[in-house]
Design an enzyme around this catalytic site. Sequence first.
Site, PDB file in Angstrom:
ATOM      1  N   ASP A 270       0.879  -1.163   0.000  1.00 48.11           N
ATOM      2  CA  ASP A 270       0.000   0.000   0.000  1.00 48.11           C
ATOM      3  C   ASP A 270       0.923   1.221   0.000  1.00 48.11           C
ATOM      4  O   ASP A 270       2.112   1.130   0.329  1.00 48.11           O
ATOM      5  CB  ASP A 270      -0.925   0.001   1.213  1.00 48.11           C
ATOM      6  N   GLU A 489     -17.405  10.037   5.084  1.00 47.50           N
ATOM      7  CA  GLU A 489     -16.756   8.751   5.338  1.00 47.50           C
ATOM      8  C   GLU A 489     -15.865   8.392   4.151  1.00 47.50           C
ATOM      9  O   GLU A 489     -16.216   8.606   2.995  1.00 47.50           O
ATOM     10  CB  GLU A 489     -17.784   7.643   5.577  1.00 47.50           C
TER      11      GLU A 489
END
Length: 740
Positions: A270, A489
């Site tokens: 990542d 979110e």
Amino acid sequence: MRKSFLFILVFILFNTLLFGQKQTYKFQKTNLSFEERSVDLVSQLTLEEKVAQMMNTAPAIPRLGIPAYNWWNEVLHGVARTSYHVTVYPQAIAMAATFDPDALNRMADYSALEGRAIYNDAIASGKAGERYVGLTYWTPNINIFRDPRWGRGQETYGEDPYLTGTLGKSFVKGLQGDDPKYLKAAACAKHYAVHSGPESLRHVFDVSPSDYDLWDTYLPAFKELVVNASVAGVMCAYNAFKGQPCCGSDQLMMDILRNQWKFKGYVTSDCWAIDDFFKNHKTHPDAASASADAVFHGTDIDCGTSAYLALVDAVKQGIITESQIDVSVRRLFMIRFRLGMFDPVAMVQYAQTPKSVIESEDHQAHALKMAQESIVLLKNENNTLPLSKNIKKIAVLGPNADNSISILGNYNGTPSNIVTALKGIKEKVGNQVEVTYEAAINFTNDFEGEGKDSSGVGSNEKAHFAALVNRVKDADVIVFVGGISPQLEGEEMKVDYEGFNGGDRTSIQLPRVQTRLMKALQETGKPVVFVMMTGSAIAIPWEAEHIPAIVNAWYGGQSAGTAIANVLFGDYNPSGRLPVTFYKADADLPAFENYSMDNRTYRYFKGKALYPFGYGLSYTTFAYTWKQQPAKKEYKGKDKISCTIKISNTGLMDGSEVVQAYIEYPQTNTVLPLKELRQFDHVFINKAGSKELNIEIPVEALKKWSTEKKELRLVPGDYHLIIGSHSSDKKLSFAFKLIE
């Protein structure tokens, strides 16, 4: 059509010039295997050149004719973040709500074609080394949505490992194509393997789930994609796992991924996860040791800016050998060879994809189809829906009513045309119906700073609501479009409103101001329809009891508004199902940071859900009957539990039913799930019609981790096969035993 032909002609001529030159090196010979070519190519590189190829921004190597390439691209629900206008499908959690693997497969196929067209155009424009134009997509996100507070849960296929693995496999197959030699595009399963928030802690937290939870919940979908879908790539997560960063985990990376599952593809970190080794986890002293350890563990790409560049020094210091670097670089070039990047266009069918496929009619129609299939009808008291098209006035209210950001979700592309709920309703009813619109409130509170009474309501809010009610009281129906938004979110966000923090949620309750507004609207005496947009479960106990019609529309993509209007007015019979449990309150949830599955998701939750996993209503009704019950009462490991059922449409509308087959486990062993999904079928049935379905569940699929034996084993005991329309529905039941 002529433009497409000219584009292909120019592209082929360009490619002919590129590949028509003398084949100086073995890796340029197209009659050799990709393995042979990769080995030869890497043998031509210097150490510095090899290391540079292990960054996500791999530079060109002009002396060998190797073009620059950027590995970083996204295709979560359509090609993302590109400067091109593209087809945008519903957010991943919404696509999961379709329970339709075939639809997901086609969506991935269409998205890969659009991505191919963008890549081809980027090559012709000399921009192939830029981010977000490549063919290596870091999708799908198959982490288990274990807790509804996680802001990135919207990117997943929900809380169930079987549903996630099934949909993820369909996505990968659609994206990567079926050519026996070349990949259409390269999918990447992320974030391997135990990762689901909190966002604020993702660079530092260390999770140590039990081996049972690891194999029962967190690994099955990854195994499905690696072993059965042949996914090209895997992304390792930011967090640590049992004391080691995920990208340097002995158990995850070496023992399971490479050794047990025999994964031959590439692994990327990542982004900036390698930096976390020495900057945040503090497990390594510097970039050289961190990078070497990540490569030891099979992490081939550093998505970052500098950490892996220290591999040159690591080799010189004897921390790692150059031959170990070679393994990773060969894997990376294998992917590029499989994508046809070093072969003439005439040999690679996908490389001939024209720009005309982008936002083509078929793709846009499919975006609408999936948006419609994703909508979940949660409540429809007294047949409030569908609405009559003969009404005179509709009041459309709410912060999501005309919010183009919400319907596009996150990790999204930008389409040429966006249909919000307001636009969809206006287009549906035309000029003969008056449609009034007000946002009325924001998501959380429009009345900050004013004095509040004991109930938390301020005088300004009361006055505002009273005036609003007076303005809409003559409407025939009030459609409130609320919920939450990707503005609140998502991934590591700077958001600090009541109920939200850093991209996650601190409460699953619908923001209180929205409930108070709906209470005020109810006083008009007119029917109120609540259209909820969200990427996760929202607790709506008051609405569930008092609002007559509730529709969960998720983040529905470019055609969300059309899909919502089609459902509200009965031009589409809703068939969506919840891929997550909708709990009643925050009190139902364990601590967010706790990765134990105890009392989490429908598989282990011992309370009563507001709306259970798999739930969703229709405008018609369905009846279930046995055609052929399972033939045996006792089963062993190699057996299959097989039966045939008949589903009949007993209502007045054509419609789709999502038939769900669950296994109930014996509860003599307290770690076993209460139940779990083992098969589902999305079937369309005309009114008064019926269809027969075969249920076939391999007994081996019921194996669970044995702490004693350190392997997956069957647990003998009394089981039930449960068939119905959701996880708490028992239309048909069959008792059986598993024996050793």
